[in-house]
Motif scaffolding. Structure first.
Motif, PDB file in Angstrom:
ATOM      1  N   VAL A 193       0.838  -1.203   0.000  1.00  0.00           N
ATOM      2  CA  VAL A 193       0.000   0.000   0.000  1.00  0.00           C
ATOM      3  C   VAL A 193       0.877   1.258   0.000  1.00  0.00           C
ATOM      4  CG1 VAL A 193      -1.695   1.309   1.334  1.00  0.00           C
ATOM      5  CG2 VAL A 193      -1.933  -1.172   1.121  1.00  0.00           C
ATOM      6  N   LEU A 194       1.899   1.286   0.829  1.00  0.00           N
ATOM      7  CA  LEU A 194       2.770   2.460   0.904  1.00  0.00           C
ATOM      8  C   LEU A 194       3.553   2.649  -0.396  1.00  0.00           C
ATOM      9  CD1 LEU A 194       4.167   2.150   4.544  1.00  0.00           C
ATOM     10  CD2 LEU A 194       2.290   3.582   3.718  1.00  0.00           C
ATOM     11  N   ALA A 195       3.965   1.558  -1.028  1.00  0.00           N
ATOM     12  CA  ALA A 195       4.679   1.666  -2.301  1.00  0.00           C
ATOM     13  C   ALA A 195       3.791   2.286  -3.374  1.00  0.00           C
ATOM     14  CB  ALA A 195       5.181   0.297  -2.746  1.00  0.00           C
ATOM     15  N   GLU A 196       2.527   1.873  -3.396  1.00  0.00           N
ATOM     16  CA  GLU A 196       1.599   2.466  -4.369  1.00  0.00           C
ATOM     17  C   GLU A 196       1.451   3.972  -4.124  1.00  0.00           C
ATOM     18  OE1 GLU A 196       0.826   0.473  -6.648  1.00  0.00           O
ATOM     19  OE2 GLU A 196       0.639  -1.539  -5.816  1.00  0.00           O
ATOM     20  N   ALA A 197       1.280   4.343  -2.850  1.00  0.00           N
ATOM     21  CA  ALA A 197       1.107   5.760  -2.523  1.00  0.00           C
ATOM     22  C   ALA A 197       2.353   6.560  -2.861  1.00  0.00           C
ATOM     23  CB  ALA A 197       0.749   5.903  -1.041  1.00  0.00           C
ATOM     24  N   LEU A 198       3.520   6.002  -2.591  1.00  0.00           N
ATOM     25  CA  LEU A 198       4.774   6.697  -2.892  1.00  0.00           C
ATOM     26  C   LEU A 198       4.965   6.846  -4.399  1.00  0.00           C
ATOM     27  CD1 LEU A 198       7.418   7.929  -1.924  1.00  0.00           C
ATOM     28  CD2 LEU A 198       8.379   5.606  -1.818  1.00  0.00           C
ATOM     29  N   ALA A 199       4.619   5.806  -5.161  1.00  0.00           N
ATOM     30  CA  ALA A 199       4.720   5.894  -6.617  1.00  0.00           C
ATOM     31  C   ALA A 199       3.813   6.992  -7.163  1.00  0.00           C
ATOM     32  CB  ALA A 199       4.364   4.547  -7.241  1.00  0.00           C
ATOM     33  N   ILE A 200       2.600   7.088  -6.612  1.00  0.00           N
ATOM     34  CA  ILE A 200       1.668   8.138  -7.039  1.00  0.00           C
ATOM     35  C   ILE A 200       2.225   9.523  -6.716  1.00  0.00           C
ATOM     36  CG2 ILE A 200      -0.622   9.129  -6.578  1.00  0.00           C
ATOM     37  CD1 ILE A 200      -1.556   6.177  -6.086  1.00  0.00           C
ATOM     38  N   GLY A 206       5.611  15.023 -11.690  1.00  0.00           N
ATOM     39  CA  GLY A 206       5.905  15.259 -13.093  1.00  0.00           C
ATOM     40  C   GLY A 206       7.292  14.796 -13.499  1.00  0.00           C
ATOM     41  N   PRO A 207       7.676  15.124 -14.742  1.00  0.00           N
ATOM     42  CA  PRO A 207       8.947  14.646 -15.290  1.00  0.00           C
ATOM     43  C   PRO A 207      10.168  15.076 -14.480  1.00  0.00           C
ATOM     44  CG  PRO A 207       7.542  15.464 -17.050  1.00  0.00           C
ATOM     45  CD  PRO A 207       6.865  15.835 -15.763  1.00  0.00           C
ATOM     46  N   LEU A 208      10.124  16.261 -13.864  1.00  0.00           N
ATOM     47  CA  LEU A 208      11.288  16.697 -13.088  1.00  0.00           C
ATOM     48  C   LEU A 208      11.503  15.782 -11.901  1.00  0.00           C
ATOM     49  CD1 LEU A 208      13.576  18.627 -12.443  1.00  0.00           C
ATOM     50  CD2 LEU A 208      11.931  20.068 -11.199  1.00  0.00           C
ATOM     51  N   ALA A 209      10.431  15.528 -11.137  1.00  0.00           N
ATOM     52  CA  ALA A 209      10.567  14.655  -9.970  1.00  0.00           C
ATOM     53  C   ALA A 209      11.029  13.260 -10.375  1.00  0.00           C
ATOM     54  CB  ALA A 209       9.236  14.585  -9.212  1.00  0.00           C
ATOM     55  N   LEU A 210      10.422  12.712 -11.407  1.00  0.00           N
ATOM     56  CA  LEU A 210      10.805  11.375 -11.827  1.00  0.00           C
ATOM     57  C   LEU A 210      12.225  11.342 -12.377  1.00  0.00           C
ATOM     58  CD1 LEU A 210       7.475  10.175 -13.506  1.00  0.00           C
ATOM     59  CD2 LEU A 210       8.343   9.633 -11.219  1.00  0.00           C
ATOM     60  N   GLY A 211      12.639  12.419 -13.004  1.00  0.00           N
ATOM     61  CA  GLY A 211      13.999  12.489 -13.527  1.00  0.00           C
ATOM     62  C   GLY A 211      15.040  12.588 -12.432  1.00  0.00           C
ATOM     63  N   LEU A 212      14.663  13.123 -11.288  1.00  0.00           N
ATOM     64  CA  LEU A 212      15.579  13.237 -10.158  1.00  0.00           C
ATOM     65  C   LEU A 212      15.541  12.027  -9.244  1.00  0.00           C
ATOM     66  CD1 LEU A 212      14.886  16.969  -9.194  1.00  0.00           C
ATOM     67  CD2 LEU A 212      16.985  16.067 -10.225  1.00  0.00           C
ATOM     68  N   ALA A 213      14.549  11.169  -9.428  1.00  0.00           N
ATOM     69  CA  ALA A 213      14.363  10.040  -8.518  1.00  0.00           C
ATOM     70  C   ALA A 213      15.557   9.093  -8.576  1.00  0.00           C
ATOM     71  CB  ALA A 213      13.088   9.286  -8.883  1.00  0.00           C
TER      72      ALA A 213
END
Length: 315
Positions: A193-200, A206-213
């Protein structure tokens, strides 16, 4: 383990866990075969030279003839239908399962009048992948394999299930079904459940956050890569226990939010979380060596030992 005869094993469901049981049992020297409802899964398993069919009657009649240990390896929503077939074609066979919850499976087994030969099981191993292509004979090496010691579980089946788990490379944790379900709500179902929430949360950046992940986001969301229907099949049958731990976790998060809002700090959360992680890293199992199946109160004594961190490494 050596020194015991290896009775046949019949696995119903050749996905990640069931298929890996089939591979591991075969590698350990068992005569093993299986059933899979998906024709694509049957073809994939047979292409790897495993004896898997899509005809459950044929598979179960063979199990009955050879007195095989039947391993139910389908998700919880499919358990009832599988047990109906077992009841018709192989009702006398020793029976276990590798489903992620224990009390609902046990209830279904007893509803089908199969409880006299049933002992629940749950190997604590897996990946975010699914299907036959994800299977491996090494999946259970040094994993904890929960085996039920509920009141009245039959000794003969219990020994067969425990031997199979040990031969697949696991250590066995004796558990009561209800206690197992409460425990896995905390260490398996809540993480989904926490993994799903964190992925969301990451995707909403957006692309910036995912690009920095980087690593923390990757590791924290790993099980969110599991197919959504499998996550539901894992978590929803354990709703009561999961709701309880979700409430606990929401209180922890709300306290951290209040502390951050009023004082600009998450010190209490960070310190308590760090200490809890150290507890996990320092947790040590001990080998249960002084309790034998058939001893007076052996089920109760094994449950006590498992509750305290004991594991069975040999029979």
């Amino acid at each position: 383990m050596t020194g015991h005869s290896k009775a046949a094993v019949c696995v119903l469901g050749a996905g990640l866990i069931g298929g890996s049981v089939l591979r591991a049992a075969t590698a350990a020297g068992y005569e093993a075969w299986g059933f899979n409802r998906s024709e694509a899964g049957v073809r994939a398993a047979r292409a790897d030279d495993f004896d898997v069919l899509g005809d459950i009657e044929t598979v179960l009649r063979r199990a009955a003839k050879q007195d095989a240990l039947i391993v139910v390896g389908v998700p919880m929503p499919a358990v009832d239908r599988i047990l109906s077939d077992v009841k018709i074609f192989a009702p006398e066979c020793a029976l276990t399962d590798v489903v992620s919850v224990k009390a609902p499976v046990a209830a279904a087994v007893h509803a089908h009048e199969l409880g006299a030969t049933y002992v629940g099981g749950h190997p604590m191993a897996g990946t975010s992948e699914s299907g036959w292509a994800a299977t491996t004979p090494d999946l259970f090496q040094r994993a904890a394999w929960a085996v039920s010691v509920d009141p009245g579980v039959p000794r003969d089946t219990w020994e067969r299930v425990t031997r199979l788990a040990l031969d697949c490379g696991s250590v066995v944790v004796p558990v009561l079904s209800e206690e197992h379900d409460r425990a896995v709500a905390r260490i398996s179902h809540l993480p989904h459940v926490l993994a799903e929430a964190l992925a969301i949360a990451g995707a909403n950046g957006g692309p910036l956050a995912l690009g920095l992940a980087a690593g923390s986001f990757r590791d924290g969301t790993r099980v969110a890569g599991t197919a959504a229907d499998l996550v539901r099949a894992i978590c929803e049958p354990n709703a009561a226990a999961l709701l309880e731990v979700l409430d606990d976790t929401l209180r922890v998060l709300n306290d951290a939010r209040a502390s951050l809002h009023s004082g600009g700090t998450i010190a209490q959360l960070a310190e308590a979380g760090h200490d809890a992680r150290v507890d996990y890293e320092d947790n040590e199992r001990f080998a249960i060596t002084d309790i034998r199946p058939g001893d007076p109160d052996w089920r109760e004594r094994l449950a006590d030992a498992g509750r305290s961190g004991g594991v069975i490494e040999s029979l």
